[in-house]
Design a protein around this motif. Structure first.
Motif, short mmCIF file in Angstrom:
data_model
loop_
_atom_site.label_atom_id
_atom_site.label_comp_id
_atom_site.label_asym_id
_atom_site.label_seq_id
_atom_site.Cartn_x
_atom_site.Cartn_y
_atom_site.Cartn_z
N ARG A 1 0.47 -0.92 0.06
CA ARG A 1 0.06 -0.18 -0.03
C ARG A 1 0.60 1.22 0.24
N ALA A 2 1.94 1.39 0.57
CA ALA A 2 2.88 2.61 0.91
C ALA A 2 3.69 2.55 -0.60
N ALA A 3 3.96 1.43 -1.07
CA ALA A 3 4.67 1.71 -2.43
C ALA A 3 4.43 2.25 -3.16
N GLY A 4 2.69 2.00 -3.36
CA GLY A 4 1.48 3.06 -4.26
C GLY A 4 1.80 2.64 -6.24
N PHE A 5 2.22 3.53 -6.59
CA PHE A 5 1.91 3.20 -8.00
C PHE A 5 3.79 1.94 -8.42
N ALA A 6 4.35 2.37 -7.51
CA ALA A 6 6.07 1.85 -7.83
C ALA A 6 5.84 0.52 -6.42
N PRO A 7 5.39 -0.37 -6.86
CA PRO A 7 5.72 -1.62 -6.16
C PRO A 7 7.50 -2.31 -6.11
N PRO A 8 7.12 -3.15 -5.30
CA PRO A 8 8.55 -3.70 -5.93
C PRO A 8 8.42 -5.30 -6.53
N PRO A 9 9.83 -5.30 -7.18
CA PRO A 9 9.08 -7.09 -7.77
C PRO A 9 8.63 -8.02 -6.77
N ASP A 10 8.01 -9.72 -7.40
CA ASP A 10 7.62 -10.44 -7.51
C ASP A 10 8.91 -10.96 -6.23
N ARG A 11 9.95 -11.02 -7.10
CA ARG A 11 10.83 -11.48 -6.36
C ARG A 11 11.70 -11.03 -5.49
N GLU A 12 11.31 -9.99 -4.59
CA GLU A 12 12.36 -9.56 -3.72
C GLU A 12 10.49 -9.37 -2.62
N LEU A 13 9.59 -10.32 -2.78
CA LEU A 13 7.94 -10.43 -1.85
C LEU A 13 8.14 -11.90 -1.33
N ASP A 14 7.22 -12.46 -0.23
CA ASP A 14 6.95 -13.19 0.43
C ASP A 14 6.08 -13.86 -0.78
N ALA A 15 6.20 -15.34 -1.36
CA ALA A 15 5.51 -15.76 -2.77
C ALA A 15 4.16 -16.41 -1.74
N GLU A 16 4.93 -17.05 -0.72
CA GLU A 16 2.96 -16.99 0.36
C GLU A 16 2.22 -15.75 0.76
N ASP A 17 3.06 -15.27 1.05
CA ASP A 17 1.67 -14.33 1.79
C ASP A 17 1.67 -13.80 0.28
N LEU A 18 2.05 -13.47 -0.36
CA LEU A 18 1.12 -12.77 -1.73
C LEU A 18 0.14 -13.94 -2.00
N ALA A 19 0.03 -14.85 -2.39
CA ALA A 19 -0.78 -15.46 -2.24
C ALA A 19 -2.36 -15.71 -1.08
N ALA A 20 -1.52 -15.59 0.18
CA ALA A 20 -2.34 -15.23 0.94
C ALA A 20 -3.16 -13.78 0.90
N LEU A 21 -2.90 -12.62 0.18
CA LEU A 21 -3.80 -11.77 0.35
C LEU A 21 -4.30 -11.24 -1.02
N ARG A 22 -3.80 -12.27 -2.38
CA ARG A 22 -4.98 -12.50 -3.44
C ARG A 22 -6.06 -13.78 -2.68
N ALA A 23 -5.82 -14.45 -2.37
CA ALA A 23 -7.12 -14.90 -2.25
C ALA A 23 -8.22 -13.94 -0.76
N ALA A 24 -6.97 -13.16 0.22
CA ALA A 24 -8.63 -11.77 0.05
C ALA A 24 -8.52 -11.01 -0.22
N GLY A 25 -7.95 -11.21 -1.82
CA GLY A 25 -8.81 -9.44 -2.33
C GLY A 25 -7.72 -8.01 -1.78
N ARG A 26 -6.36 -8.38 -1.17
CA ARG A 26 -6.28 -7.25 -1.05
C ARG A 26 -5.35 -7.26 -1.55
N VAL A 27 -4.73 -7.48 -2.94
CA VAL A 27 -3.87 -7.23 -3.84
C VAL A 27 -3.76 -8.15 -5.35
N VAL A 28 -3.38 -7.52 -6.03
CA VAL A 28 -3.90 -7.83 -7.58
C VAL A 28 -2.76 -7.84 -8.35
N ARG A 29 -2.57 -8.91 -8.92
CA ARG A 29 -1.47 -9.14 -9.89
C ARG A 29 -1.54 -8.93 -11.55
N ILE A 30 -1.01 -8.08 -11.48
CA ILE A 30 -1.36 -7.05 -12.53
C ILE A 30 0.26 -7.47 -13.78
#
Length: 500
Positions: A399-428
């Motif tokens: 949310r704080a990154a705004g329109f320039a988020p970090p790339p997926d390789r820097e993020l935890d894949a399991e946490d991303l999957a959980a956030l996607r399932a909860a509708g909090r983030v969107v893969r574009i």
């Protein structure tokens, strides 16, 4: 042991002796055009029949090796069952050797033989080692057309490999012949040739030519200049068509049964792989898509994992399971290829249900039967799984990154999957996730810009409005294209009427 009809295709760099080798093996000069004979360069596909020591006969497609004619090479290679890669002893592996090998991998043609030609002019050891590294597991046979050395060993090697290759004659499916040559003969009329991919063609069959559905009748059927009552899948076939002039058929057309189920398509969902020497293309990349003897420009849309949708500018005539080759438009180069999973999909972007469906299709699992409707009553209440502390921290970061988020390789894949399932983030895209609120804000800004600029937004306008980089603005616009909020027209993205 396979004993059905098979087609052998040549491959290799220009001037490495493919046509000379085929002539030495078959007695047929496949360079039939006056220009080819004058220049000593193959331009069009050539054809011959090769008798093997076992008595088996292979249809041969001889392809050009010049980089200008790779499209013609692909048109010939799409119908082959095994390859004869030709590498000159005095040159070794060259650029078109590598690209032809990439085409063979894209078409999933694993069986073949490597012939090291001109072995009387140079020690074949270096070229043989390079060849074995390029296509590991294939037999390497040094040969000389001038002296005849190795030709018997090459025939024997081809015989051994052919025995391991499953023929097409037993493969189910409608009759399909991808046309690679059209000509007119005095007293006979229109003749088309091609490799019969599936089914059979018999004299008198009622056929249609796709795209377009023009109707014709098979007046005569030949296999290597010999009239037959019926040609089988895997054979090189010539069909004399009654009812069509030669200018009503062209290379790239398909012969299919009249009243059959095969249809043209402008979209394909496919499982693709790309050469390891370059990064995978991004969504929106414009490429050349080759299928059968036909090709068309199109754009790639990433669907998740190895799955892509190809949105085509001209129709292809494909069915599930067919192989594709994907080539870069400029500079021309083979990017990779793969397998059609759905030949008539709707227009869509990535999604969890879609990813699960394509994964099932890639494993060869049948489509599930539609579920019976639920009985009337209130829908069940499904409580979302609680998010972990690390997932909540990642949400805050995005949310704080705004329109320039970090790339997926820097993020935890399991946490991303959980956030996607909860509708909090969107893969574009393949490499980026946006917080759902940030993405909604970007969408609103796009609509505002469109109202200010006549209904369309350019990449530069969105970049400046969001205060971000070109990379992020492009990813956002391509995502909105895939969501059918916008549609690309030249350098602008036009907002669809229902969203204005």
């Amino acid at each position: 042991m396979s004993d059905g009809p098979l087609t052998l295709g040549t491959a290799g760099h220009i001037d490495h002796g493919k046509s000379a080798l085929i002539q030495a093996l078959t007695g047929v000069d496949t360079d039939r055009l006056p220009e080819e004979q004058a220049r000593g360069v193959s331009i069009e596909l050539g054809y011959a029949s090769l008798e093997l020591p076992s008595g088996r006969s292979l249809s041969v497609v001889d392809v050009p090796g010049h980089e200008r004619y790779v499209r013609t090479m692909v048109a010939g290679a799409t119908g082959i069952d095994l390859y004869l890669m030709v590498i000159a002893a005095d040159d070794g592996v060259m650029p078109q050797t590598r690209e032809h090998a990439a085409v063979l991998r894209a078409l999933s043609i694993p069986h073949g033989v490597l012939a090291v030609t001109k072995s009387d002019l140079a020690d074949p050891a270096r070229a043989a080692a390079e060849a074995a590294e390029l296509l590991p597991g294939s037999e390497v046979i040094p040969v000389s057309v001038r002296t005849g050395e190795g030709l018997g060993a090459l025939r024997a090697a081809l015989d051994r490999v052919a025995a391991q290759v499953p023929g097409r004659s037993g493969v189910p499916g409608e009759t399909r012949l991808h046309v690679d040559r059209v000509f007119s003969m005095r007293g006979s009329g229109t003749v088309v040739t091609g490799t019969l991919w599936s089914g059979h063609i018999a004299r008198g069959d009622r056929l249609q030519v796709l795209p377009g559905g023009r109707r014709a009748r098979a007046r005569e059927v030949q296999v290597h200049d010999r009239a037959v009552e019926r040609a089988l899948a895997g054979q090189r076939v010539a069909v004399n068509l009654a009812g069509l002039s030669h200018d009503q058929v062209a290379r790239g057309d398909l012969l299919a049964p009249e009243g059959g189920q095969i249809q043209e398509t402008f979209r394909l969902d496919a499982e693709l792989s790309f050469t390891a020497s370059r990064p995978e293309p991004e969504t929106g990349t414009r490429v050349h898509v080759h299928h059968g003897t036909r090709e068309t420009p199109g754009r790639l849309t990433w669907l998740g994992g190895p799955f892509w949708q190809l949105r085509l500018e001209r129709p292809l005539i494909a069915v599930a399971g067919d192989r594709l080759v994907v080539r870069q438009i400029a500079p021309p180069d083979t990017l990779g290829g793969g397998r059609v999973l759905d030949a008539h999909p709707g227009r869509h972007g990535p999604g969890r249900e879609l990813l699960a469906r394509l994964s099932r299709l890639a494993r060869g699992e049948p489509e599930p039967e539609p579920a019976a409707p639920d009985p009337p009553g209130p829908p069940p209440v499904i409580e979302p799984a609680p998010l972990s502390a690390s997932a909540l921290a990642l949400e805050t970061r995005l949310r704080a990154a705004g329109f320039a988020p970090p790339p997926d390789r820097e993020l935890d894949a399991e946490d991303l999957a959980a956030l996607r399932a909860a509708g909090r983030v969107v893969r574009i895209s393949r490499t980026l996730h946006y917080h759902a609120d940030v993405l909604a804000a970007a969408r609103s800004r796009v609509l505002e810009l469109a109202r200010e600029h006549g209904g369309a937004v350019t990449l530069a306008q969105l970049r400046d409005a969001l205060g971000t980089s070109r990379k992020f603005a492009q990813a956002l616009l391509e995502h909105l294209d895939s969501e059918r909020v916008t549609i690309r027209r030249d350098d602008a993205h036009v907002v669809r009427r229902q969203h204005l």
